[in-house]
Design an enzyme around this catalytic site. Structure first.
Site, short mmCIF file in Angstrom:
data_model
loop_
_atom_site.label_atom_id
_atom_site.label_comp_id
_atom_site.label_asym_id
_atom_site.label_seq_id
_atom_site.Cartn_x
_atom_site.Cartn_y
_atom_site.Cartn_z
N GLY A 7 3.52 31.97 63.89
CA GLY A 7 2.46 31.93 62.87
C GLY A 7 1.07 31.89 63.50
O GLY A 7 0.10 31.47 62.86
N PHE A 11 -4.21 31.12 59.98
CA PHE A 11 -5.44 30.31 60.08
C PHE A 11 -5.36 29.27 61.21
O PHE A 11 -6.01 29.38 62.25
CB PHE A 11 -5.69 29.67 58.71
N ILE A 12 -4.53 28.24 61.03
CA ILE A 12 -4.53 27.16 62.03
C ILE A 12 -3.90 27.64 63.34
O ILE A 12 -4.39 27.33 64.43
CB ILE A 12 -3.78 25.91 61.51
N LEU A 35 2.94 38.93 60.56
CA LEU A 35 1.77 39.56 59.92
C LEU A 35 2.04 39.80 58.44
O LEU A 35 1.99 40.93 57.95
CB LEU A 35 1.38 40.86 60.63
N THR A 123 2.69 18.83 56.78
CA THR A 123 1.53 18.62 55.90
C THR A 123 1.58 17.26 55.21
O THR A 123 2.67 16.72 54.99
CB THR A 123 1.49 19.75 54.84
N ASP A 124 0.41 16.77 54.83
CA ASP A 124 0.34 15.52 54.04
C ASP A 124 1.05 15.67 52.70
O ASP A 124 1.46 14.69 52.09
CB ASP A 124 -1.12 15.07 53.84
N GLU A 125 1.22 16.92 52.26
CA GLU A 125 1.80 17.14 50.92
C GLU A 125 3.25 16.70 50.82
O GLU A 125 3.77 16.52 49.72
CB GLU A 125 1.67 18.61 50.52
N TYR A 147 6.21 24.43 47.49
CA TYR A 147 5.72 24.54 48.88
C TYR A 147 6.01 23.27 49.66
O TYR A 147 6.63 23.30 50.73
CB TYR A 147 4.21 24.83 48.88
N LYS A 151 8.45 22.30 52.96
CA LYS A 151 7.92 21.70 54.20
C LYS A 151 8.66 20.39 54.51
O LYS A 151 8.97 20.10 55.66
CB LYS A 151 6.41 21.46 54.08
N ARG A 270 -3.59 23.34 37.76
CA ARG A 270 -2.38 23.80 38.44
C ARG A 270 -1.19 22.95 37.96
O ARG A 270 -1.33 21.73 37.82
CB ARG A 270 -2.58 23.62 39.94
N ALA A 271 -0.03 23.60 37.73
CA ALA A 271 1.15 22.84 37.29
C ALA A 271 1.52 21.82 38.37
O ALA A 271 1.57 22.16 39.56
CB ALA A 271 2.32 23.81 37.07
N GLY A 272 1.77 20.59 37.95
CA GLY A 272 2.20 19.54 38.90
C GLY A 272 1.15 19.22 39.95
O GLY A 272 1.50 18.82 41.07
P1 NAD Z 1 -1.45 30.69 57.03
O1 NAD Z 1 -0.82 31.11 55.74
O2 NAD Z 1 -2.89 30.98 57.27
O3 NAD Z 1 -0.64 31.30 58.25
C1 NAD Z 1 0.75 31.41 58.27
C2 NAD Z 1 1.11 32.46 59.31
O4 NAD Z 1 2.54 32.53 59.38
C3 NAD Z 1 0.61 33.86 58.97
O5 NAD Z 1 0.00 34.44 60.10
C4 NAD Z 1 1.89 34.62 58.60
O6 NAD Z 1 1.81 36.00 58.92
C5 NAD Z 1 2.92 33.89 59.43
N1 NAD Z 1 4.28 33.99 58.88
C6 NAD Z 1 4.66 33.79 57.59
N2 NAD Z 1 5.98 34.00 57.47
C7 NAD Z 1 6.44 34.30 58.70
C8 NAD Z 1 7.73 34.61 59.22
N3 NAD Z 1 8.81 34.63 58.43
N4 NAD Z 1 7.84 34.89 60.54
C9 NAD Z 1 6.75 34.88 61.34
N5 NAD Z 1 5.51 34.61 60.91
C10 NAD Z 1 5.36 34.33 59.60
O7 NAD Z 1 -1.17 29.13 57.13
P2 NAD Z 1 -2.06 27.97 57.76
O8 NAD Z 1 -2.96 27.45 56.74
O9 NAD Z 1 -2.57 28.42 59.07
O10 NAD Z 1 -0.92 26.88 58.00
C11 NAD Z 1 -0.17 26.87 59.21
C12 NAD Z 1 0.84 25.75 59.15
O11 NAD Z 1 0.17 24.51 58.96
C13 NAD Z 1 1.82 25.88 57.99
O12 NAD Z 1 3.09 25.48 58.44
C14 NAD Z 1 1.29 24.91 56.94
O13 NAD Z 1 2.34 24.40 56.17
C15 NAD Z 1 0.69 23.84 57.83
N6 NAD Z 1 -0.43 23.10 57.24
C16 NAD Z 1 -1.52 23.75 56.76
C17 NAD Z 1 -2.59 23.02 56.25
C18 NAD Z 1 -3.85 23.68 55.76
O14 NAD Z 1 -4.74 23.01 55.25
N7 NAD Z 1 -4.00 24.99 55.90
C19 NAD Z 1 -2.53 21.61 56.18
C20 NAD Z 1 -1.38 20.97 56.69
C21 NAD Z 1 -0.36 21.73 57.21
#
Ligand code: NAD
Length: 307
Positions: A7, A11-12, A35, A123-125, A147, A151, A270-272
């Site tokens: 992944g 973003f992260i 992607l 996640t905190d969720e 979601y 997780k 949003r629901a829930g």
């Molecule tokens: P994001 O949606 O921006 O990125 C997810 C990435 O995973 C994408 O690049 C996507 O192409 C890739 N992906 C999805 N399905 C895939 C698969 N089957 N195989 C390979 N790659 C795949 O998400 P994010 O916001 O960067 O979050 C990253 C992680 O951090 C997640 O696990 C999310 O649960 C966790 N998280 C996010 C936040 C937040 O605020 N964004 C907070 C806490 C935890």
């Protein structure tokens, strides 16, 4: 250390790839990302040609590919997920498939290849909502949307591989991230762009839902620390103490771009919708970590990036 980051075009994950390659000269990263709509090669601009980095377009559910990639890595950091709550309400199937089954595929491969450390990004969720006080790592999991349920399932699976197979599993649970390279469906990038364009900002319900916001680079620093110095089998909350209602976030965004409060519209909730999340983060602080970017400072940087 050679790390498989899944992944890493999201973003992260992409912020983490940039952070680690910048901070640790000796490290190598293999980024595996399918992607999906949420991932983009552009997020890896600047490191795609780095000899210490390899990008592989592929799915974490692809057993053969994953087995091949984990053969020579020391650690796996699993960011890959379907991550947008609203989409999970419309349809949970891809969430179960990637977030649960995908994690299981990675865990199996990690056991098979005897990988030293497996960091599951959670996640905190997973704790559900908390109206007062803060969640600690020992609190029960009580996810309330599809979601967060997937997780939480992935967390439990990962923990079970530690006890059953002796895999060194670490889990981090972070609050809401914001900053560069976030998809425009998420609240801060979406509202920044709408605010600057003079468009309406649709706030769920009465805007009183509270989230804790962390600047993504602060989170990456914590994840990197937990990966290297965390105790296997442990969970680490990563919170910033920067709590804001959604309405406060919306007003801060309008202020930052010179928009008007008249742009705010309240839409059906949003629901829930969880009312509040908040994390107590003493364990990661004991490793020496502190969040250093205030919400206001982070927002200024986000404005520069998105606008
Ligand atoms: P994001 O949606 O921006 O990125 C997810 C990435 O995973 C994408 O690049 C996507 O192409 C890739 N992906 C999805 N399905 C895939 C698969 N089957 N195989 C390979 N790659 C795949 O998400 P994010 O916001 O960067 O979050 C990253 C992680 O951090 C997640 O696990 C999310 O649960 C966790 N998280 C996010 C936040 C937040 O605020 N964004 C907070 C806490 C935890």
């Amino acid at each position: 250390m050679r790390i498989l980051v899944t992944g890493g075009a999201g973003f992260i994950g992409s912020n983490f790839v940039h952070y680690v390659l910048d901070k640790h000269d000796e490290d190598e990263i293999v980024t595996l990302d399918a992607l999906t709509y949420a991932g983009s090669r552009d997020n890896l601009d600047g490191v795609l040609d780095d000899p210490r980095h390899e990008f592989v377009e592929g799915d974490i559910r692809d057993r053969d590919l994953v087995a091949e990639l984990v053969e020579d890595v020391d650690a796996i950091v699993n960011f890959a997920a379907e991550s947008h709550v609203d989409r999970s309400i419309q349809g949970a199937e891809p969430f179960v498939s990637t977030n649960v089954q995908g994690t299981q595929t990675l865990l199996d491969a990690a056991v098979e290849a005897n990988v030293d450390r497996f960091l599951q990004i959670s996640t905190d969720e997973v704790y559900g909502q908390i109206l007062e006080g803060k969640f600690s790592e020992d609190d029960r999991l009580n996810p309330r949307n599809p979601y967060s349920a997937t997780k939480a399932s992935a967390d439990l699976l990962a923990k079970s591989y530690q006890t059953t197979h002796g895999l060194s599993v670490l889990i981090t649970r972070t609050c809401n991230n914001f900053g560069p390279r976030q998809h425009s469906e998420k609240l801060i990038p979406k509202f920044l762009q709408k605010a600057a364009a003079g468009e309406e900002l649709p706030v769920y319900g009465d805007g009183s839902n509270v989230r804790e916001w962390i600047y993504v680079e602060d989170n990456c620093r914590a994840l990197d620390l937990v990966l290297r110095e965390g105790e296997p089998g442990e969970v680490y909350n990563i919170g910033s103490d920067e709590e804001r209602t959604n309405l406060e976030v919306t007003e801060a965004i309008l202020n930052a771009v010179g928009g008007s409060k008249d742009q705010i519209t309240f839409v059906e909730d949003r629901a829930g919708h969880d009312q509040r999340y908040a994390l107590e983060s003493n364990k990661v602080k004991e490793l020496g970590w502190r969040a250093t970017t205030s919400f206001e400072e982070g927002l200024e940087r986000a404005v520069d990036y998105y606008l």
